[in-house]
Enzyme design. Structure first.
Site, PDB file in Angstrom:
ATOM      1  N   ALA A 114       0.880  -1.147  -0.032  1.00 42.34           N
ATOM      2  CA  ALA A 114       0.024   0.001   0.000  1.00 42.34           C
ATOM      3  C   ALA A 114       0.807   1.271   0.016  1.00 42.34           C
ATOM      4  O   ALA A 114       1.816   1.301   0.399  1.00 42.34           O
ATOM      5  CB  ALA A 114      -1.096   0.272   1.177  1.00 42.34           C
ATOM      6  N   ALA A 115       0.336   2.249  -0.482  1.00 40.69           N
ATOM      7  CA  ALA A 115       1.139   3.605  -0.740  1.00 40.69           C
ATOM      8  C   ALA A 115       1.691   4.211   0.463  1.00 40.69           C
ATOM      9  O   ALA A 115       2.564   4.996   0.615  1.00 40.69           O
ATOM     10  CB  ALA A 115       0.437   4.609  -1.364  1.00 40.69           C
ATOM     11  N   ARG A 116       0.955   3.721   1.666  1.00 34.87           N
ATOM     12  CA  ARG A 116       1.547   4.421   3.070  1.00 34.87           C
ATOM     13  C   ARG A 116       2.432   3.758   3.631  1.00 34.87           C
ATOM     14  O   ARG A 116       3.280   4.094   4.381  1.00 34.87           O
ATOM     15  CB  ARG A 116       0.195   4.397   4.079  1.00 34.87           C
ATOM     16  CG  ARG A 116      -0.219   2.939   4.356  1.00 34.87           C
ATOM     17  CD  ARG A 116      -1.485   2.922   5.051  1.00 34.87           C
ATOM     18  NE  ARG A 116      -1.996   1.409   5.391  1.00 34.87           N
ATOM     19  CZ  ARG A 116      -2.941   1.127   4.504  1.00 34.87           C
ATOM     20  NH1 ARG A 116      -3.377   1.676   3.475  1.00 34.87           N
ATOM     21  NH2 ARG A 116      -3.430  -0.214   4.765  1.00 34.87           N
ATOM     22  N   TYR A 117       2.875   2.632   3.002  1.00 36.50           N
ATOM     23  CA  TYR A 117       3.863   1.523   3.246  1.00 36.50           C
ATOM     24  C   TYR A 117       5.267   1.883   2.566  1.00 36.50           C
ATOM     25  O   TYR A 117       6.552   1.189   3.167  1.00 36.50           O
ATOM     26  CB  TYR A 117       3.764   0.169   3.484  1.00 36.50           C
ATOM     27  CG  TYR A 117       2.314  -0.169   4.219  1.00 36.50           C
ATOM     28  CD1 TYR A 117       2.495   0.211   5.883  1.00 36.50           C
ATOM     29  CD2 TYR A 117       1.386  -0.663   3.879  1.00 36.50           C
ATOM     30  CE1 TYR A 117       1.350  -0.045   6.630  1.00 36.50           C
ATOM     31  CE2 TYR A 117       0.304  -0.989   4.748  1.00 36.50           C
ATOM     32  CZ  TYR A 117       0.328  -0.606   6.117  1.00 36.50           C
ATOM     33  OH  TYR A 117      -0.809  -1.111   7.154  1.00 36.50           O
ATOM     34  N   ILE A 118       5.288   2.247   1.430  1.00 34.86           N
ATOM     35  CA  ILE A 118       6.527   2.361   0.623  1.00 34.86           C
ATOM     36  C   ILE A 118       6.981   3.832   0.340  1.00 34.86           C
ATOM     37  O   ILE A 118       6.060   4.937   0.675  1.00 34.86           O
ATOM     38  CB  ILE A 118       6.335   1.817  -0.900  1.00 34.86           C
ATOM     39  CG1 ILE A 118       5.173   2.345  -1.506  1.00 34.86           C
ATOM     40  CG2 ILE A 118       5.907   0.288  -0.678  1.00 34.86           C
ATOM     41  CD1 ILE A 118       4.583   1.624  -2.836  1.00 34.86           C
TER      42      ILE A 118
END
Length: 918
Positions: A114-118
């Site tokens: 997910a975008a919040r993790y990368i």
């Protein structure tokens, strides 16, 4: 109705017209703003906005992708999902971004986290090549609140490096990615007015055939294959996969092909970790070479891609080739470099101008003249008056802004002013200005140096990954596994794999074509089906091999019009499917009296019995098909007899009249062929073999099937195997760090097994090999470590013929740099030839004695005819010296035709049909 209302109605647009306009507007928007990249920077709008947003956020540290998406949404009027997909796609191409976290894997098809993790930041390459605010053209964003670039000033053919794929309304684009280093070298060649050719290169590696690339334009096609290695005779390894596939999709396609019977495998194991590795375990008795071809034919191990290079040029989509895109990008790079140099030149000239003004202002103490001035205007006038003597030396007019900058100089700077340091600084500026002026005067040279700098700085680790090769065309029917059984109902005229209660013919695959001959003299070819009607009174049915120039049909037919029996031999190499061909005369009473199919062009002897009441003097005679030439299937043939025939039977089996098969080896694809492509290997009889010597120091004996694979990079020598031949070899022993030379004969007879004839150290390697009987050895060495010397000597002086396991003789040349064999015309001595012949005669005598012992056990009634064996002919235990039993044939059926599977060939060799060995 009022005039106003009537005029308003006349100005109304029909609903159909509205839809037409709306559709065109929508299509134009999707093409220009969504799917197709601009030729200037090679980016779609969403990609351009992502890069611009990242540049605004760039502080050298990583940013959460979710934050980047939010920043991009200020410029991109669409949802966050499209931005996230585009951002991940750019990140996986490993060129413009430095990525952190789980960004997915384009090899396995795993999606990103997910975008919040990368996290992501601009790479150094992107910072150097993509951005320059001074040369960027700007426009307002969709809501008018922000400025965004119309196109980014990218000084590199980014579109060709990354590739692109997009589908618009009524339009699509597909540009293959190309190699980073090759693009730079091609740009340099273009600047030097050289012809350039670029071919695709993929991150996943693999192999590509670009023979029909067509510069990436519509109508072109490339074939991409996985790299498949033969680990052993039971295991294949896939190390690289084709572009556009994943390990998951590839394994699914392999399993599907196995389930449908196209290939036969035991197990597929995905061992992919850091590197791709798919292990395929073969079923017992399955050829790895045939399986490799079948994988290419029936699975995603080979994919065909049709490029379609379409880009936006001057606000319009255009189809242009890769070479033209490269030219446009290279010319734009040169223009951008020119703009940057001109900007830098102006900056340097301004700095020189102000440095000169500052020096004059301080050294001439002009600042003291302003002490008595009462107004600011008078101060400006006084300073301007003090500069008057020097104005003629400046490149432009001194304006009020220049004087204001002088007046802003602090007293502290004036008090500490160092004239020498000022002169040094001005000298450096003048040198840099001279360099810039030189670069502008030699712009092409500067651009070439710029590309070379990019290659040196960023080219490491970006070498070509996809191997360019020419692929052979794989015929699916040749490599398909026999997954069906063919049956025939001769009387009713049906064939197919669903007639399981009828006569079994042979194994076949569900993509084979079937050839059928009928009693009335017609021939047809049809696709194998579950059940299909082909006509009654079927004589012969078998799998049809297109362009098979070895299979010959021997036929005797009765001409219903004249009553004459004709004999003919013909081939059937190509036909139109489901069309009937006549091989006898057109009369409806014409029919086939005798028929045989011969896989290798055999010509048997037949016995003809005429009717008892005919007027012929000789009512029984023999005919040898070897006397008859092979002609077309529609030829009339030769007259056999004008009298009525009662029956025809085969008297004795024949031998091939076609001779051996000429085989060629094409090193570009590493395959054998009969089409005269590549090097001629030899003329092969059924029992002949091929000798393959590998660079690894192994030799292998193989048959000459066209499905065999001989990779060019692995083959040192490929030739027809001569059992009496001498192999000469020079190899480097990795253990002793020494070169050895040896001569030996092939003493093994096992087919398709490699034998190592050099030392087994991992650093050992074969240097040279030859099958010439007594070649000369040319050795190049450096006795003093500097000067090269070449020595030529006969091999007899260096080594004798020994066993293949022998180490050989040491070559006492410590500084040996090269060694090779030079063929001579020396032949094998007669004494060795005689010795070999004597050995063969002894074996023949023993075999003949065994045959005599067996023949004495036969009764007189069993021996009706004795075959005379010519002198020198080799006789083996497989040869049966006895008369072929005559089959009992009913009077109303001239000949019973049977079909043979491979396992029944030896058992039923003398029962009528000739089956070859090819």
């Amino acid at each position: 109705m009022s005039e106003t209302t009537e005029g308003a109605l006349q100005n109304q647009i029909a609903v159909a017209g509205m839809y037409e306009n709306w559709f065109l507007e929508y299509a134009s928007y999707v093409i220009l703003e969504r799917a197709v990249p601009a030729v200037e920077d090679g980016l779609k709008p969403v990609q351009r906005r992502i890069l611009h947003a990242l540049k605004e956020m760039d502080d050298g540290r990583f940013n959460k992708v979710a934050n980047v998406i939010g920043q991009t949404m200020q410029y991109h009027p669409h949802g966050d999902a499209s931005i996230n997909d585009a951002l991940v796609n750019l990140g996986q191409k490993d060129l413009l971004f430095d990525c952190q976290g789980n960004w997915g894997d384009n090899r396995t098809g795993d999606s990103a986290a997910a975008a919040r993790y990368i996290e992501v930041r601009l790479s150094k390459f992107a910072s150097d090549v993509v951005f320059n605010n001074q040369t960027t053209r700007w426009q307002l964003s969709y809501d008018g609140r922000k400025k965004e670039p119309i196109t980014l000033p990218i000084k590199f053919p980014l579109l060709l490096a990354q590739g692109v794929e997009g589908i618009a309304v009524g339009l699509a684009t597909k540009i293959m990615p190309h190699n980073f280093c090759e693009i730079i070298l091609a740009s340099i060649d273009l600047l030097n007015n050289k012809k350039v050719i670029l071919y695709p290169d993929f991150q996943l590696g693999g192999m590509v055939d670009v023979s029909n690339y067509n510069d990436g334009l519509r109508g072109g096609r490339i074939r991409v294959r996985a790299k498949i290695e033969e680990f052993d005779k039971k295991t294949l390894l896939i190390k690289e996969i084709p572009f556009g596939t994943t390990t998951t999709s590839l394994i699914d396609s392999i399993i599907k092909a196995n389930d449908t019977g196209k290939i036969k495998i035991k197990k597929v194991i995905d061992n992919t970790a850091k590197d791709v590795e798919i292990q395929i375990q073969l079923a017992p008795g399955i050829s790895p070479d045939v399986t490799i071809d079948a994988l290419y034919a029936f699975t995603d191990c080979e994919v065909s891609i049709s490029p379609n290079a379409c880009v936006i040029v001057d606000e319009k989509p255009q189809f242009i080739g890769i070479a033209e895109i490269l030219r446009v990008s290279t010319d734009q790079t040169v223009e951008l470099l020119k703009q940057e140099l001109e900007i830098r030149r102006n900056e340097l000239m301004e700095r020189l101008l102000f440095s000169s003004l500052e020096k004059i202002f301080i050294e001439n103490r002009i600042y003291r003249d302003i002490e008595e001035c009462e107004t600011f205007e008078s101060v400006i006038e006084m300073v301007d008056k003090g500069l008057d003597p020097y104005k003629k030396d400046f490149y432009r007019e001194i304006v009020e802004e220049d004087i204001l900058r002088l007046l802003e100089i602090r007293i502290k700077r004036i008090s500490k002013f160092d004239s020498f340091k000022a002169d040094e600084a001005m000298k450096r500026l003048q040198d840099e200005l001279a360099e810039v002026e030189d670069n502008l005067a030699n712009l092409i040279r500067y651009a070439v140096d710029y590309f070379k700098h990019l290659l040196q700085k960023y080219g490491k680790g970006r070498e070509r990954k996809t191997e360019i090769k020419s692929f052979n065309t794989i015929t699916a029917t040749v490599v398909a596994q026999a997954n069906q059984k063919l049956y025939v109902n001769r009387e009713d005229g049906f064939i197919g794999y669903g007639l399981k209660k009828d006569e079994f013919v042979m194994d076949c695959s569900d993509i084979d074509d079937i050839i059928v001959f009928r009693q009335n003299g017609t021939c047809s070819v049809t696709k194998v089906q579950e059940k299909v009607f082909v006509g009654k009174d079927i004589l012969y049915v078998s799998v049809f091999k297109k362009n098979d120039d070895r299979k010959v049909y021997n036929v005797v037919y009765f001409d219903g019009k004249t009553g004459v029996s004709y004999v003919k031999r013909f081939k059937v190499t190509s036909v139109t499917r489901d069309r009937e061909y006549r091989i006898v005369s057109q009369d409806t009473k014409s029919k086939i009296s005798y028929f045989s199919a011969n896989e290798n062009g055999e010509a048997e002897v037949i016995s003809i019995n005429l009717t008892a009441n005919c007027t012929a003097k000789n009512k029984q005679f023999d005919y040898d098909f070897a006397k008859l030439a092979i002609k077309g299937r529609e030829s009339l043939g030769n007259v056999l007899t004008k009298y009525p025939v009662r029956k025809i039977v085969q008297k004795s089996a024949g031998v091939s009249t076609l001779g051996g098969v000429d085989i060629w080896y094409d090193p570009t694809i590493g395959r054998l062929n009969r089409d005269q492509h590549g090097d001629h290997v030899g003329n092969f009889e059924p029992n002949d073999n091929i000798l393959a010597i590998y660079n690894s120091g192994n030799y292998e004996l193989t048959n000459f099937e066209l499905t065999n694979r001989y990779p060019t990079e692995e083959i040192a020598l490929l030739a027809k195997f001569n059992p009496n031949g001498i192999i000469s070899a020079i190899y480097f022993d990795g253990a002793n760090k020494t070169h050895f030379i040896k001569r030996f004969k092939i003493e093994t007879s096992t087919i398709d097994k490699k034998f190592l004839f050099i030392s087994d150290h991992k650093a050992s390697k074969l240097v040279a090999s030859s099958i010439n009987y007594a070649p000369n050895v040319q050795i190049k060495h450096k006795p003093d470590g500097k000067t090269s010397e070449i020595e030529l000597m006969p091999i007899d002086e260096l080594v004798d013929v020994r066993g293949w396991k022998a180490i050989g003789s040491k070559l006492n040349y410590p500084k040996l740099t090269d060694a090779k064999f030079i063929d001579t015309e020396t032949l094998m001595p007669e004494s060795e030839v005689a010795k070999t012949s004597a050995t063969e005669e002894e074996v023949e005598e023993q075999e003949v004695e065994v045959m005599e012992q067996e023949s004495t056990e036969m009764t007189t009634q069993e021996i009706s005819e004795v075959e005379v064996i010519p002198a020198g002919q080799k006789v083996t235990l497989e040869d049966e010296i006895q008369e072929t039993p005559k089959p009992e044939i009913a009077e109303d059926i001239p000949l019973e035709i049977k079909n043979y599977s491979e396992e029944n060939i030896a058992k039923d060799a003398n029962k009528g049909e000739q089956l070859g060995l090819f």
